[in-house]
Design an enzyme around this catalytic site. Structure first.
Site, PDB file in Angstrom:
ATOM      1  N   LYS A 112    -115.875 -35.119 -14.889  1.00  0.00           N
ATOM      2  CA  LYS A 112    -115.230 -33.817 -15.092  1.00  0.00           C
ATOM      3  C   LYS A 112    -114.504 -33.876 -16.423  1.00  0.00           C
ATOM      4  CE  LYS A 112    -114.581 -29.910 -12.728  1.00  0.00           C
ATOM      5  NZ  LYS A 112    -115.470 -29.284 -11.749  1.00  0.00           N
ATOM      6  N   ASP A 145    -117.034 -24.466 -15.765  1.00  0.00           N
ATOM      7  CA  ASP A 145    -116.024 -24.497 -14.707  1.00  0.00           C
ATOM      8  C   ASP A 145    -115.022 -23.409 -15.071  1.00  0.00           C
ATOM      9  OD1 ASP A 145    -115.187 -26.269 -12.289  1.00  0.00           O
ATOM     10  OD2 ASP A 145    -113.324 -26.056 -13.397  1.00  0.00           O
TER      11      ASP A 145
HETATM   12  P1  NAD Z   1    -113.742 -16.881 -10.618  1.00  0.00           P
HETATM   13  O1  NAD Z   1    -112.678 -17.095 -11.620  1.00  0.00           O
HETATM   14  O2  NAD Z   1    -115.025 -16.234 -11.018  1.00  0.00           O
HETATM   15  O3  NAD Z   1    -113.177 -16.040  -9.377  1.00  0.00           O
HETATM   16  C1  NAD Z   1    -111.990 -16.346  -8.712  1.00  0.00           C
HETATM   17  C2  NAD Z   1    -111.606 -15.193  -7.805  1.00  0.00           C
HETATM   18  O4  NAD Z   1    -110.448 -15.565  -7.074  1.00  0.00           O
HETATM   19  C3  NAD Z   1    -111.266 -13.904  -8.539  1.00  0.00           C
HETATM   20  O5  NAD Z   1    -111.735 -12.809  -7.774  1.00  0.00           O
HETATM   21  C4  NAD Z   1    -109.744 -13.910  -8.547  1.00  0.00           C
HETATM   22  O6  NAD Z   1    -109.196 -12.614  -8.635  1.00  0.00           O
HETATM   23  C5  NAD Z   1    -109.485 -14.539  -7.199  1.00  0.00           C
HETATM   24  N1  NAD Z   1    -108.137 -15.104  -7.083  1.00  0.00           N
HETATM   25  C6  NAD Z   1    -107.436 -15.793  -7.998  1.00  0.00           C
HETATM   26  N2  NAD Z   1    -106.220 -16.100  -7.524  1.00  0.00           N
HETATM   27  C7  NAD Z   1    -106.182 -15.610  -6.261  1.00  0.00           C
HETATM   28  C8  NAD Z   1    -105.201 -15.580  -5.256  1.00  0.00           C
HETATM   29  N3  NAD Z   1    -104.007 -16.121  -5.446  1.00  0.00           N
HETATM   30  N4  NAD Z   1    -105.516 -14.984  -4.087  1.00  0.00           N
HETATM   31  C9  NAD Z   1    -106.720 -14.407  -3.882  1.00  0.00           C
HETATM   32  N5  NAD Z   1    -107.671 -14.393  -4.808  1.00  0.00           N
HETATM   33  C10 NAD Z   1    -107.405 -14.972  -5.982  1.00  0.00           C
HETATM   34  O7  NAD Z   1    -114.005 -18.346 -10.010  1.00  0.00           O
HETATM   35  P2  NAD Z   1    -115.294 -18.843  -9.228  1.00  0.00           P
HETATM   36  O8  NAD Z   1    -116.257 -19.452 -10.195  1.00  0.00           O
HETATM   37  O9  NAD Z   1    -115.755 -17.794  -8.287  1.00  0.00           O
HETATM   38  O10 NAD Z   1    -114.680 -20.080  -8.405  1.00  0.00           O
HETATM   39  C11 NAD Z   1    -113.955 -19.875  -7.200  1.00  0.00           C
HETATM   40  C12 NAD Z   1    -113.702 -21.228  -6.551  1.00  0.00           C
HETATM   41  O11 NAD Z   1    -114.953 -21.871  -6.296  1.00  0.00           O
HETATM   42  C13 NAD Z   1    -112.889 -22.220  -7.376  1.00  0.00           C
HETATM   43  O12 NAD Z   1    -112.131 -23.002  -6.498  1.00  0.00           O
HETATM   44  C14 NAD Z   1    -113.956 -23.097  -8.009  1.00  0.00           C
HETATM   45  O13 NAD Z   1    -113.444 -24.385  -8.349  1.00  0.00           O
HETATM   46  C15 NAD Z   1    -114.951 -23.158  -6.881  1.00  0.00           C
HETATM   47  N6  NAD Z   1    -116.310 -23.503  -7.310  1.00  0.00           N
HETATM   48  C16 NAD Z   1    -116.986 -22.704  -8.192  1.00  0.00           C
HETATM   49  C17 NAD Z   1    -118.283 -23.017  -8.538  1.00  0.00           C
HETATM   50  C18 NAD Z   1    -119.089 -22.127  -9.453  1.00  0.00           C
HETATM   51  O14 NAD Z   1    -120.283 -22.401  -9.638  1.00  0.00           O
HETATM   52  N7  NAD Z   1    -118.529 -21.067 -10.009  1.00  0.00           N
HETATM   53  C19 NAD Z   1    -118.897 -24.185  -8.034  1.00  0.00           C
HETATM   54  C20 NAD Z   1    -118.172 -24.991  -7.137  1.00  0.00           C
HETATM   55  C21 NAD Z   1    -116.882 -24.624  -6.789  1.00  0.00           C
END
Ligand code: NAD
Length: 409
Positions: A100, A140
């Protein structure tokens, strides 16, 4: 490593009868790189940032993991996320290790030109330790396909044509169809596999999703298309609930409009995020932040099935309560592995110089995720342990065996 990730590793290591020195070998990162990223800002001022790349383990193949641009990026967090990648790639049986990285910077404060320059300068500092056979970054938090395109271009200035040096690239620049939806689709596939084992139909099941970003919105629309009833959704500003099921395509069209948010969607009743976590739904999918399910709110959760789409959404205290309450919790290292799995397909596509079709990507993703889920479920049943412990047993066991077979001298 954080107490929760270390705790799950140690539980698995104990069940696998691993000695203290073997445990230390698997926990200690192979290499921790910390660099200074110096650059000229648009106003002519000189600015310096700290960048990290932590390579945790390579026993099962080149190391793989995202790059995060966020003001709170620090070496402890990067190390924990690097180790999670080692277990994640192992649990879905990808021929990779874990890594990472990131830069401690708020990308929202950078102009597009500054974002490009900081990315290129960072690659100048770390290009010797990454590469298609060594360590392959991906997007990420705070990074995206455009940033990956700059990474490929900068890396190639040193090493020549090497599209497999990074994944999550734009489709026009050696990326793969289906990468953007992959984590959300993987979450839907995992819910489908869970319900099959519980002899429950997916059609009509009620689902609440926290987060409507990349993962949450794709999970919502794919589950909606599969026939599930998505009753609640939220973003950082709040959420909405509709017991009859939300019209997800209409919600997506709504939030795509400038200045609109999930909670202003007319097709549901506004709720706050705490209400979403405890709402009347059979399935809860945390898809926003880590640490949202805690010892304080775990008793209030009404769902019987939790699919961890976010990384580390459940604290160890909440995990214990869910175990006592006999909830089915599918852990992050399995539930959100769809993204890294399609990243692997992108890397294979780049190495084959052969463009994969979207239908093949989706079919192979479903096969890989379902097989991993079945492996984990069977271990949980056989050893009478929760799914998280089973996933760590599978992952840590695979890494330990590869380490032993390779030998140490
Ligand atoms: P993103 O930034 O696209 O979306 C995050 C969402 O969460 C947004 O809708 C935001 O408004 C919301 N959010 C933020 N703070 C919040 C809160 N306090 N309460 C409620 N909602 C809140 O991120 P993403 O890529 O969708 O990732 C989401 C999660 O999934 C993260 O934990 C990330 O590490 C994990 N993840 C993502 C991927 C990927 O491929 N994108 C892969 C593995 C894990």
């Amino acid at each position: 490593m954080s107490s929760s990730a270390q705790r799950y590793f140690e539980q698995a290591a104990t069940l696998l009868n691993m000695g203290a020195s073997e445990q230390k070998l698997l926990l200690t990162p192979l290499r921790e790189v910390r660099v200074q990223v110096a650059m000229r800002m648009d106003d002519g001022q000189l600015a310096t940032f700290t960048g990290y790349r932590i390579q945790h383990d390579k026993a099962r193949g080149p190391m793989k993991g995202g790059l995060r641009y966020h003001p709170e990026v620090n070496s402890a967090e990067v190390l924990e996320l690097a180790s999670l990648m080692t277990w994640k790639t192992a649990v879905v049986d990808l021929p990779y290790g874990g890594a990472k990285g990131g830069i401690s910077v708020d990308p929202k404060t950078l102009s597009p030109g500054e974002l490009e320059r900081i990315t290129r300068k960072f690659i100048d500092e770390i290009h010797e330790v990454i590469g298609p056979d060594q360590d392959i970054p991906a997007p990420d938090m705070g990074t995206n396909a455009q940033v990956m395109a700059w990474i490929e271009n900068q890396y190639e200035k040193y090493h020549g044509y090497s599209p497999g040096c990074v994944t999550g690239k734009p489709v026009e620049m050696h990326g793969i169809d289906g990468r953007e939806e992959a984590t959300g689709r993987g979450v839907a596939i995992i819910l489908q596999a869970t319900l099959k084992r519980l002899n429950r139909p997916l059609k009509g099941i009620s689902v609440a999703i926290q987060g409507f970003g990349n993962v949450g919105s794709f999970a919502a629309s794919i589950l909606h298309d599969m026939g599930a009833k998505v009753v609640a959704v939220s973003d950082v500003l709040g959420g909405i609930y509709n017991a009859q099921g939300l019209d997800i395509p209409a919600l997506q069209a709504h939030v795509a409009q400038p200045a609109e948010k999930v909670s202003s969607f007319p097709g549901g009743t506004p709720i706050i995020n705490a209400e979403l976590l405890a709402c009347d739904a059979e399935v809860l999918i945390p898809a926003a932040l880590g640490g949202v399910l805690t010892g304080d709110n775990a008793q209030a959760v009404r769902a019987k099935i939790i699919i961890e789409a976010a990384n580390s959404p459940t604290t160890p205290e909440a995990d214990e309560i869910f175990h006592q309450r006999e909830l089915v919790v599918v852990p992050d290292i399995l539930a959100n592995a769809g993204g890294v799995t399609v990243s692997y397909f992108e890397w294979v596509q780049n190495r084959q110089h052969f463009k994969w079709e979207l239908a093949d990507v989706r079919e192979k993703l479903a096969k890989q995720m379902t097989r991993a889920f079945d492996d984990v479920w069977n271990i949980a049943t056989e050893k009478k342990v929760p799914l998280r412990a089973a996933a760590y047993l599978l992952a840590v066991g695979r890494v330990a065996r590869a380490t032993k077979l390779a030998g140490i001298e």
